[in-house]
Structures are given as C-alpha cells and as structure tokens.
Design a protein around this motif. Sequence first.
Motif, PDB file in Angstrom:
ATOM      1  N   PRO A   1       0.812  -1.233   0.000  1.00  0.00           N
ATOM      2  CA  PRO A   1       0.000   0.000   0.000  1.00  0.00           C
ATOM      3  C   PRO A   1       0.840   1.275   0.000  1.00  0.00           C
ATOM      4  O   PRO A   1       0.364   2.324  -0.451  1.00  0.00           O
ATOM      5  CB  PRO A   1      -0.816  -0.131   1.297  1.00  0.00           C
ATOM      6  N   ILE A   2       2.085   1.189   0.477  1.00  0.00           N
ATOM      7  CA  ILE A   2       2.966   2.358   0.450  1.00  0.00           C
ATOM      8  C   ILE A   2       3.238   2.760  -0.999  1.00  0.00           C
ATOM      9  O   ILE A   2       3.271   3.955  -1.333  1.00  0.00           O
ATOM     10  CB  ILE A   2       4.280   2.050   1.191  1.00  0.00           C
ATOM     11  N   GLU A   3       3.430   1.774  -1.882  1.00  0.00           N
ATOM     12  CA  GLU A   3       3.674   2.076  -3.288  1.00  0.00           C
ATOM     13  C   GLU A   3       2.467   2.766  -3.927  1.00  0.00           C
ATOM     14  O   GLU A   3       2.620   3.635  -4.789  1.00  0.00           O
ATOM     15  CB  GLU A   3       4.018   0.795  -4.059  1.00  0.00           C
ATOM     16  N   VAL A   4       1.279   2.360  -3.517  1.00  0.00           N
ATOM     17  CA  VAL A   4       0.070   3.000  -4.042  1.00  0.00           C
ATOM     18  C   VAL A   4      -0.049   4.426  -3.509  1.00  0.00           C
ATOM     19  O   VAL A   4      -0.462   5.348  -4.217  1.00  0.00           O
ATOM     20  CB  VAL A   4      -1.173   2.178  -3.666  1.00  0.00           C
ATOM     21  N   ALA A   5       0.333   4.637  -2.258  1.00  0.00           N
ATOM     22  CA  ALA A   5       0.167   5.939  -1.619  1.00  0.00           C
ATOM     23  C   ALA A   5       1.196   6.960  -2.076  1.00  0.00           C
ATOM     24  O   ALA A   5       0.922   8.171  -2.047  1.00  0.00           O
ATOM     25  CB  ALA A   5       0.243   5.779  -0.097  1.00  0.00           C
ATOM     26  N   LEU A   6       2.377   6.515  -2.491  1.00  0.00           N
ATOM     27  CA  LEU A   6       3.465   7.448  -2.768  1.00  0.00           C
ATOM     28  C   LEU A   6       3.119   8.523  -3.813  1.00  0.00           C
ATOM     29  O   LEU A   6       3.414   9.707  -3.593  1.00  0.00           O
ATOM     30  CB  LEU A   6       4.723   6.690  -3.189  1.00  0.00           C
ATOM     31  N   PRO A   7       2.561   8.157  -4.988  1.00  0.00           N
ATOM     32  CA  PRO A   7       2.241   9.227  -5.951  1.00  0.00           C
ATOM     33  C   PRO A   7       1.296  10.283  -5.383  1.00  0.00           C
ATOM     34  O   PRO A   7       1.455  11.477  -5.651  1.00  0.00           O
ATOM     35  CB  PRO A   7       1.601   8.460  -7.124  1.00  0.00           C
ATOM     36  N   LEU A   8       0.307   9.844  -4.580  1.00  0.00           N
ATOM     37  CA  LEU A   8      -0.623  10.789  -3.969  1.00  0.00           C
ATOM     38  C   LEU A   8       0.059  11.596  -2.871  1.00  0.00           C
ATOM     39  O   LEU A   8      -0.216  12.796  -2.691  1.00  0.00           O
ATOM     40  CB  LEU A   8      -1.821  10.027  -3.403  1.00  0.00           C
ATOM     41  N   TYR A   9       0.944  10.953  -2.140  1.00  0.00           N
ATOM     42  CA  TYR A   9       1.701  11.633  -1.089  1.00  0.00           C
ATOM     43  C   TYR A   9       2.599  12.719  -1.682  1.00  0.00           C
ATOM     44  O   TYR A   9       2.684  13.840  -1.159  1.00  0.00           O
ATOM     45  CB  TYR A   9       2.528  10.592  -0.339  1.00  0.00           C
TER      46      TYR A   9
ATOM     47  N   ARG B   1       2.198  14.298  -4.524  1.00  0.00           N
ATOM     48  CA  ARG B   1       1.394  15.390  -5.079  1.00  0.00           C
ATOM     49  C   ARG B   1       0.728  16.223  -3.992  1.00  0.00           C
ATOM     50  O   ARG B   1       0.753  17.457  -4.036  1.00  0.00           O
ATOM     51  CB  ARG B   1       0.347  14.825  -6.023  1.00  0.00           C
ATOM     52  N   GLY B   2       0.153  15.560  -2.987  1.00  0.00           N
ATOM     53  CA  GLY B   2      -0.637  16.284  -1.999  1.00  0.00           C
ATOM     54  C   GLY B   2       0.160  16.844  -0.839  1.00  0.00           C
ATOM     55  O   GLY B   2      -0.192  17.902  -0.297  1.00  0.00           O
ATOM     56  N   THR B   3       1.231  16.159  -0.424  1.00  0.00           N
ATOM     57  CA  THR B   3       1.997  16.594   0.748  1.00  0.00           C
ATOM     58  C   THR B   3       3.274  17.327   0.365  1.00  0.00           C
ATOM     59  O   THR B   3       3.595  18.377   0.926  1.00  0.00           O
ATOM     60  CB  THR B   3       2.351  15.383   1.635  1.00  0.00           C
ATOM     61  N   LEU B   4       4.009  16.771  -0.586  1.00  0.00           N
ATOM     62  CA  LEU B   4       5.273  17.390  -0.985  1.00  0.00           C
ATOM     63  C   LEU B   4       5.087  18.443  -2.067  1.00  0.00           C
ATOM     64  O   LEU B   4       6.016  19.205  -2.358  1.00  0.00           O
ATOM     65  CB  LEU B   4       6.245  16.308  -1.478  1.00  0.00           C
ATOM     66  N   HIS B   5       3.896  18.433  -2.714  1.00  0.00           N
ATOM     67  CA  HIS B   5       3.561  19.409  -3.762  1.00  0.00           C
ATOM     68  C   HIS B   5       4.578  19.385  -4.902  1.00  0.00           C
ATOM     69  O   HIS B   5       5.007  20.428  -5.416  1.00  0.00           O
ATOM     70  CB  HIS B   5       3.464  20.825  -3.169  1.00  0.00           C
ATOM     71  N   THR B   6       4.967  18.178  -5.288  1.00  0.00           N
ATOM     72  CA  THR B   6       5.835  17.985  -6.445  1.00  0.00           C
ATOM     73  C   THR B   6       5.163  16.976  -7.370  1.00  0.00           C
ATOM     74  O   THR B   6       4.074  16.492  -7.084  1.00  0.00           O
ATOM     75  CB  THR B   6       7.227  17.480  -6.027  1.00  0.00           C
TER      76      THR B   6
ATOM     77  N   THR C   1      -9.207   5.660   4.146  1.00  0.00           N
ATOM     78  CA  THR C   1      -8.557   6.298   5.303  1.00  0.00           C
ATOM     79  C   THR C   1      -7.750   7.542   4.955  1.00  0.00           C
ATOM     80  O   THR C   1      -7.439   8.332   5.848  1.00  0.00           O
ATOM     81  CB  THR C   1      -7.625   5.298   6.002  1.00  0.00           C
ATOM     82  N   GLY C   2      -7.355   7.691   3.692  1.00  0.00           N
ATOM     83  CA  GLY C   2      -6.492   8.805   3.320  1.00  0.00           C
ATOM     84  C   GLY C   2      -5.032   8.379   3.265  1.00  0.00           C
ATOM     85  O   GLY C   2      -4.654   7.330   3.803  1.00  0.00           O
ATOM     86  N   VAL C   3      -4.216   9.205   2.631  1.00  0.00           N
ATOM     87  CA  VAL C   3      -2.820   8.837   2.390  1.00  0.00           C
ATOM     88  C   VAL C   3      -2.040   8.712   3.691  1.00  0.00           C
ATOM     89  O   VAL C   3      -1.382   7.688   3.961  1.00  0.00           O
ATOM     90  CB  VAL C   3      -2.144   9.870   1.459  1.00  0.00           C
ATOM     91  N   HIS C   4      -2.089   9.745   4.539  1.00  0.00           N
ATOM     92  CA  HIS C   4      -1.273   9.734   5.749  1.00  0.00           C
ATOM     93  C   HIS C   4      -1.701   8.637   6.716  1.00  0.00           C
ATOM     94  O   HIS C   4      -0.860   7.947   7.303  1.00  0.00           O
ATOM     95  CB  HIS C   4      -1.332  11.103   6.437  1.00  0.00           C
ATOM     96  N   THR C   5      -2.999   8.453   6.866  1.00  0.00           N
ATOM     97  CA  THR C   5      -3.490   7.404   7.776  1.00  0.00           C
ATOM     98  C   THR C   5      -3.108   6.023   7.265  1.00  0.00           C
ATOM     99  O   THR C   5      -2.751   5.140   8.064  1.00  0.00           O
ATOM    100  CB  THR C   5      -5.016   7.504   7.927  1.00  0.00           C
TER     101      THR C   5
END
Length: 418
Positions: free
Chosen positions: A253-261, A263-268, A386-390
């Motif tokens: 699930p970390i691999e799935v979350a990384l692109p969203l993380y 974009r949404g958290t690092l803003h890159t 649950t969202g990316v961070h959760t």
Amino acid sequence: MSTAADTAAAAANSSYRDVLLRNRRMAGLLLGDLLANAGTGMLIVAMPVQTLAVHGTVDAALAIGMVEAAPFLLSTVLALAISLGRFSVPPRRLLFADCVLRAVTLTGLGVLAVAGRLTLPVLVGGLLLGSTCRMAGSSSRRLLATSMVGDADRFAVNGLLGLGGNFAQLVIGPVAGGLLVAWAGAGWALFADACGALILLASLLRCVPRTPAVHAEDGTGPERESGWRILRRRPVAGRLLVVVFFFNFLYMPIEVALPLYVRGTLHTGASGLGLLWTALGVGALAGAGLVDRLRDLPQRPLLIAIIALWALCPIALAGVGNQTAAMVAFGLGGLIWAPFTPVAYSFLQSGLRPAEQQPVVTLWTTGSTVAAPLGLLAGGPLIALTGVHTSLVLSGLLTLLLAPLAAWSVLTRAAERP
C-alpha cells in the motif's frame, strides 16, 4: 537451536569477500543472476511504455494491470504445485527451463514489437507463458547458490543474492531501461531481458554441477514430502512464512500511496516521486551491502529488529512534509528493509534438511511474491477509505505487530530448529 548456539553460528558466518574468492563457480552463478536481474529491471520501465503503445481500445490502466499481472499467474500455479505437492523437479532443471522459456518468448515478443505487429493479447499471452517457471526459477537460483557452499557461507550467499538483485533491479535496470526506451524504443528492452536470461543460462551450464547438493535424502519422485506437511512438522518455519507474507503485503500500500503523497503533501510531481524511489534504491543497495557486516550478530533478534525498525519508516514518512526529509525517511527504510530477505532465508535454511529445502524455499518465495499484487489490490481501497497519511501510519503499525509474532516464532521454544 539455543541462543548461545545461534550466536556461535552467527560468529562463524563467512564474509562476502571470503566466499567470492573461495568459490569461483558460485561467483559466476551470482554474476549471471545479477545480469539477468538487470534485464528484468529494464522491463520495469519498458513494459508500461510498450503497453500504452498497444492497448488499443482497452482502458490504459486496465491494460497495464493485465500486463503486470500476467507473469504471476501460471508461475504461481507451478510454484504451488512444487512446494505443496509431492513430486519434485530438480532446481537445476527448473532454472534451465525458466531461462530457455524466457529467452525464446521475450525474443519473439521483441521481434513483433520492433516490427510494429505486437498486440495486447499477444503481449499478455507471451508474458503469461514465458513466465511459467519464473517463481520456481527464482527459488531455484537461491537453492543452487546455497547448495554450492557450506553452512558457514550460506548467510553471505543469501546476502550477495540480495545485493546483486537490488543493484540490478533498482539501480542499473531502470536507468538502462529508460535510456534504451528513449533511444531505441520499448521493444528493444524485451531483447535485453532475453539476453539476460541467456547469460544466466550460460552461467548455469558453466558453473552449477549437474548433481548439486539439493536433492531428497530418500530419493525424488512422487514419494517426496510436501511443503505443507513439512511446515506442519516445523511450526517455526510455518509461522515465519506468515511473517514474510504480511511483511511484503503490508509494504505494497505504500507504493500506491506514494504518488498521492508526493502530489498532496510534498507538492511535487514525477520528479519528486523519482527522487523518493532513488533514495529507496540507494538505501536498499547500502543495506544489502551492510548484510556482510551483520554476519556476526545473532540472527533471531536481528530479524525482529529489522521488522520493528522498518515499521517506523512509513510512520515517519507520514509525519514529514518536505522533499528532503521524505527522502531521508525513505532512504533509511531501504537501508533497513534490504537485509530482511537474506536474514530470513538464512535462518530458515539453517534449520532444514536437504530434502526439505526445495518445497519450503519455493513456498516461501511464492508467498512473498504473491503478497505483492494482493497488497497492491488492498492498497487502493485502504487509501480511499482512510487517506494517504493514515494509510501510511496503518501500514507501519500493522507491520509493527509482526515483530511480536516473529519473536514468538523464533525466541520461544529456543531449542526447536525451524
């Protein structure tokens, strides 16, 4: 095996250098394995590009999923038949079949791709058939390499397999694949992977004896004991298989979350994601090299510590909000994660008789490999709910729960060998 005996066994483990200098045939097999993995690493970049070129009216995401899943289907069936069934196929013959089948199939797919005649059904079917022996061949590489050395060298050989695999699949392969795709086209990467299979085949024929030490003590054939029966008799190995499966499952699930993380958290965008994967790859390469320095440590507490420390990495990742800190967290994760496989397999193999090696190691390889697509399938709904961070925190917390299970598996009944 007692704790004192475990410490003594760890202290007797050979170094990478000693093993490579002492056994040139085994070193040749490891070199062939590295080059074959480099070819496979090139496909990580090339296959999505090739799929997008031939998907036609099929949804692009669905087409990529079909292509990514195809190599797992028949290979899982064969690996389960070998590990859970009562018949035996010599590891040397399995690896030979895997190399030949992959070389022939990938060459054919490459010819069609370069000629512009490759279609999605042909690509999926070719990968499906060409990877029939993939999982069995992967476990056979480990069995053959470790069968060519003594007990004191097994830890180093498992570490070298991890070092070569990480370097080839996470560093050399993707970089070379990207350059080749940009320069000549994705179809040529299929030829590169076919060449890797042929190089591994040459290493097999040149370096591996025709009668390696991996054989049944009381003969082969239909009377061979199944992997399931062995696990029932050796509960430590069975419990650790559960740990290995969920260790890999909860990572995906970390691999799935990384692109969203990103974009949404690092803003890159893609560049930030690429930097994160680069950090993981560098950390994993360093961690695989570090295995050589861990050979003198008791393997039982080392295995537990690796699980617990890795579990903290996705939690830390969820708590940071800039690119540099995220790269540090993910890089440390790679450093901690890389030793898990060689340490786990070395601990497992040290407690198995020769007749038990193939079914149990093949079952472990199958379990850890199948955990990947299952974890990816679970990752989407988990993140949506649950969202990316959760989801990152949950991945870490659930992995942390594996540490007590591993401790119960290897530290209780210390006199029992796995």
